[in-house]
Design a protein around this motif. Structure first.
Motif, PDB file in Angstrom:
ATOM      1  N   GLN A 244       6.360  21.390  33.324  1.00 42.85           N
ATOM      2  CA  GLN A 244       6.003  20.843  32.009  1.00 42.85           C
ATOM      3  C   GLN A 244       6.877  19.657  31.638  1.00 42.85           C
ATOM      4  O   GLN A 244       6.397  18.646  31.123  1.00 42.85           O
ATOM      5  CB  GLN A 244       6.132  21.930  30.948  1.00 42.85           C
ATOM      6  CG  GLN A 244       5.828  21.442  29.532  1.00 42.85           C
ATOM      7  CD  GLN A 244       5.891  22.570  28.518  1.00 42.85           C
ATOM      8  OE1 GLN A 244       5.786  23.737  28.866  1.00 42.85           O
ATOM      9  NE2 GLN A 244       6.052  22.235  27.263  1.00 42.85           N
ATOM     10  N   THR A 245       8.182  19.773  31.886  1.00 46.25           N
ATOM     11  CA  THR A 245       9.107  18.724  31.460  1.00 46.25           C
ATOM     12  C   THR A 245       9.349  17.671  32.532  1.00 46.25           C
ATOM     13  O   THR A 245       9.823  16.572  32.221  1.00 46.25           O
ATOM     14  CB  THR A 245      10.464  19.340  31.085  1.00 46.25           C
ATOM     15  OG1 THR A 245      11.007  20.021  32.228  1.00 46.25           O
ATOM     16  CG2 THR A 245      10.303  20.329  29.937  1.00 46.25           C
TER      17      THR A 245
ATOM     18  N   SER B 184      11.655  17.753  34.538  1.00 49.16           N
ATOM     19  CA  SER B 184      13.101  17.529  34.472  1.00 49.16           C
ATOM     20  C   SER B 184      13.800  18.878  34.607  1.00 49.16           C
ATOM     21  O   SER B 184      13.544  19.787  33.808  1.00 49.16           O
ATOM     22  CB  SER B 184      13.492  16.868  33.153  1.00 49.16           C
ATOM     23  OG  SER B 184      14.892  16.933  32.944  1.00 49.16           O
TER      24      SER B 184
ATOM     25  N   GLN C 198      16.062  19.236  31.350  1.00 49.28           N
ATOM     26  CA  GLN C 198      15.355  19.638  30.142  1.00 49.28           C
ATOM     27  C   GLN C 198      14.848  21.070  30.251  1.00 49.28           C
ATOM     28  O   GLN C 198      14.877  21.829  29.284  1.00 49.28           O
ATOM     29  CB  GLN C 198      14.188  18.692  29.874  1.00 49.28           C
ATOM     30  CG  GLN C 198      14.610  17.312  29.394  1.00 49.28           C
ATOM     31  CD  GLN C 198      13.411  16.485  28.963  1.00 49.28           C
ATOM     32  OE1 GLN C 198      12.443  16.991  28.420  1.00 49.28           O
ATOM     33  NE2 GLN C 198      13.475  15.194  29.214  1.00 49.28           N
ATOM     34  N   ALA C 199      14.372  21.445  31.422  1.00 46.40           N
ATOM     35  CA  ALA C 199      13.908  22.818  31.616  1.00 46.40           C
ATOM     36  C   ALA C 199      15.047  23.802  31.364  1.00 46.40           C
ATOM     37  O   ALA C 199      14.851  24.844  30.724  1.00 46.40           O
ATOM     38  CB  ALA C 199      13.352  22.989  33.021  1.00 46.40           C
TER      39      ALA C 199
ATOM     40  N   ARG D 109      15.683  24.205  27.598  1.00 44.11           N
ATOM     41  CA  ARG D 109      14.673  24.977  26.898  1.00 44.11           C
ATOM     42  C   ARG D 109      14.693  26.448  27.289  1.00 44.11           C
ATOM     43  O   ARG D 109      14.317  27.306  26.503  1.00 44.11           O
ATOM     44  CB  ARG D 109      13.295  24.369  27.135  1.00 44.11           C
ATOM     45  CG  ARG D 109      13.134  23.045  26.397  1.00 44.11           C
ATOM     46  CD  ARG D 109      11.851  22.320  26.714  1.00 44.11           C
ATOM     47  NE  ARG D 109      10.676  23.105  26.412  1.00 44.11           N
ATOM     48  CZ  ARG D 109       9.435  22.619  26.452  1.00 44.11           C
ATOM     49  NH1 ARG D 109       9.247  21.352  26.778  1.00 44.11           N
ATOM     50  NH2 ARG D 109       8.396  23.383  26.178  1.00 44.11           N
TER      51      ARG D 109
ATOM     52  N   TRP E 169       7.754  18.910  22.977  1.00 43.37           N
ATOM     53  CA  TRP E 169       7.210  17.734  23.649  1.00 43.37           C
ATOM     54  C   TRP E 169       7.797  16.480  23.022  1.00 43.37           C
ATOM     55  O   TRP E 169       7.946  16.380  21.806  1.00 43.37           O
ATOM     56  CB  TRP E 169       5.682  17.755  23.499  1.00 43.37           C
ATOM     57  CG  TRP E 169       4.946  16.601  24.100  1.00 43.37           C
ATOM     58  CD1 TRP E 169       5.154  16.010  25.309  1.00 43.37           C
ATOM     59  CD2 TRP E 169       3.847  15.912  23.520  1.00 43.37           C
ATOM     60  NE1 TRP E 169       4.263  15.002  25.516  1.00 43.37           N
ATOM     61  CE2 TRP E 169       3.439  14.923  24.434  1.00 43.37           C
ATOM     62  CE3 TRP E 169       3.149  16.048  22.319  1.00 43.37           C
ATOM     63  CZ2 TRP E 169       2.382  14.053  24.164  1.00 43.37           C
ATOM     64  CZ3 TRP E 169       2.097  15.191  22.057  1.00 43.37           C
ATOM     65  CH2 TRP E 169       1.716  14.208  22.978  1.00 43.37           C
ATOM     66  N   ARG E 170       8.178  15.529  23.863  1.00 44.57           N
ATOM     67  CA  ARG E 170       8.707  14.241  23.401  1.00 44.57           C
ATOM     68  C   ARG E 170       7.776  13.131  23.890  1.00 44.57           C
ATOM     69  O   ARG E 170       7.356  13.115  25.039  1.00 44.57           O
ATOM     70  CB  ARG E 170      10.117  14.021  23.929  1.00 44.57           C
ATOM     71  CG  ARG E 170      10.730  12.699  23.471  1.00 44.57           C
ATOM     72  CD  ARG E 170      12.107  12.495  24.068  1.00 44.57           C
ATOM     73  NE  ARG E 170      13.100  13.417  23.509  1.00 44.57           N
ATOM     74  CZ  ARG E 170      13.679  14.389  24.187  1.00 44.57           C
ATOM     75  NH1 ARG E 170      13.360  14.592  25.472  1.00 44.57           N
ATOM     76  NH2 ARG E 170      14.567  15.186  23.617  1.00 44.57           N
TER      77      ARG E 170
ATOM     78  N   GLU F 245       9.001  13.498  18.396  1.00 44.88           N
ATOM     79  CA  GLU F 245       9.230  14.800  19.007  1.00 44.88           C
ATOM     80  C   GLU F 245       8.456  15.871  18.251  1.00 44.88           C
ATOM     81  O   GLU F 245       8.465  15.900  17.014  1.00 44.88           O
ATOM     82  CB  GLU F 245      10.720  15.151  19.004  1.00 44.88           C
ATOM     83  CG  GLU F 245      11.559  14.224  19.865  1.00 44.88           C
ATOM     84  CD  GLU F 245      13.032  14.577  19.854  1.00 44.88           C
ATOM     85  OE1 GLU F 245      13.737  14.173  20.792  1.00 44.88           O
ATOM     86  OE2 GLU F 245      13.467  15.240  18.891  1.00 44.88           O
TER      87      GLU F 245
ATOM     88  N   VAL G  21       2.208  20.256  28.533  1.00 45.05           N
ATOM     89  CA  VAL G  21       2.256  19.342  27.391  1.00 45.05           C
ATOM     90  C   VAL G  21       0.847  18.810  27.160  1.00 45.05           C
ATOM     91  O   VAL G  21       0.010  18.816  28.054  1.00 45.05           O
ATOM     92  CB  VAL G  21       3.229  18.182  27.656  1.00 45.05           C
ATOM     93  CG1 VAL G  21       4.625  18.694  27.805  1.00 45.05           C
ATOM     94  CG2 VAL G  21       2.811  17.382  28.887  1.00 45.05           C
TER      95      VAL G  21
END
Length: 285
Positions: free
Chosen positions: A15-16, A18, A21-22, A25, A158-159, A254, A284
């Motif tokens: 999803q990210t 990254s 970032q994962a 979260r 989500w960004r 965001e 996302v």
């Protein structure tokens, strides 16, 4: 059998795109995220991500694993709920911004309703600013909305980036005030657009105001003017305003999940937690 914790980590990285970032979260270190993905890839026998200095991308096998992972986790959750003998009941007051309603919210609510049929969902679709106010007043249990500068909390979903959009045939006269299509106050996108234009000294005038996203989109498609909107959610029939128009950059946006501070009972808290988990686990928009 694939490890559910590894599948959840895989979905978050997918999803990210990254590992960092994962990890944020999921509340895990990046090294732990990488280790779980490597173990899943070892169990599968194929790479699921292509990694290089430019970023992370799903491989063809990774794309296939997306569907399998969601199916496995959904089945696992249903089985666990059945044998625990704990079925969620009660009423969940959920607020969502219109941007999200027109993207993947129906899919998420369909899955939530299937897994928790005895939860009565009270859905409020409003401007992000209004949702923040209703949450603070204790009138909502869970909110998915744009992050407010006045209320910087929430869990990132989500960004993206805010961009100017309009009808493809629209031509802007640089010598005349910019025609704006906006939400009424307290719309966060409206506030950002006006603040950016004022800061850059760009004259503007509001040609259309509507509390409905469908109303704004209709006005934009008719060529009345331009509107600020999330880049990843541009409605059909509209397009980003070309850079040659010289409009100032609107900056990032965001979407976050926020829980009510004064949730009424344990059933509402449990339902809010389950719906939040479903939103965070999905792709996302």
């Amino acid at each position: 059998m694939y490890d559910p914790s590894q599948l959840r980590t895989f979905l978050m990285v997918a999803q990210t795109l990254s590992f960092t970032q994962a990890g944020h979260r999921l509340g895990l270190r990046q090294s732990t995220v990488s280790q779980q993905v490597r173990r899943l890839e070892a169990a599968v026998g194929r790479p699921l991500f292509a990694r290089d200095t430019h970023g992370v991308e799903l491989t063809e096998d990774g794309e296939a694993m997306l569907g399998f992972a969601r199916t496995i986790l959904e089945a696992n959750e249903r089985a666990a709920s059945w044998f625990r003998g704990t079925r969620l009941r009660g009423r969940l007051r959920f607020g969502a911004s219109e941007d999200f309603v027109l993207s993947r919210l129906p899919e998420i609510l369909e899955g939530f309703r299937r897994d928790h049929p005895e939860v009565d969902l009270e859905l409020t679709v409003e401007l992000s600013g209004t949702l923040h106010e209703r949450l603070a007043a204790g009138k909502l249990d869970l909110v998915l909305a744009k992050r407010s500068e006045d209320r910087p909390g929430g869990r990132l979903v989500w960004r993206d980036k805010l961009v100017w959009i309009g009808a493809e045939r629209l031509r802007l006269d640089p010598d005349r005030p910019l025609p704006l299509i906006v939400f009424p106050p307290p719309g966060l996108t409206r506030a950002r657009a006006l603040e950016v234009l004022e800061r850059h000294g760009r004259p503007w005038r509001i040609v259309c105001t509507s509390g409905s996203l469908n109303g704004l989109v209709a006005a934009a498609r008719a060529g009345l003017g331009v509107m600020a909107h999330t880049r990843g959610l541009i409605p059909p029939g509209l397009a980003p305003v070309p850079d040659r128009a010289g409009l100032p950059d609107l900056g990032p946006v965001e979407f976050v999940l926020l829980h009510g501070r004064r949730q009424r009972d344990s059933a509402a808290r449990a339902a809010a937690d389950r719906l939040a988990a479903a939103i965070l686990a999905g792709p996302v928009p």
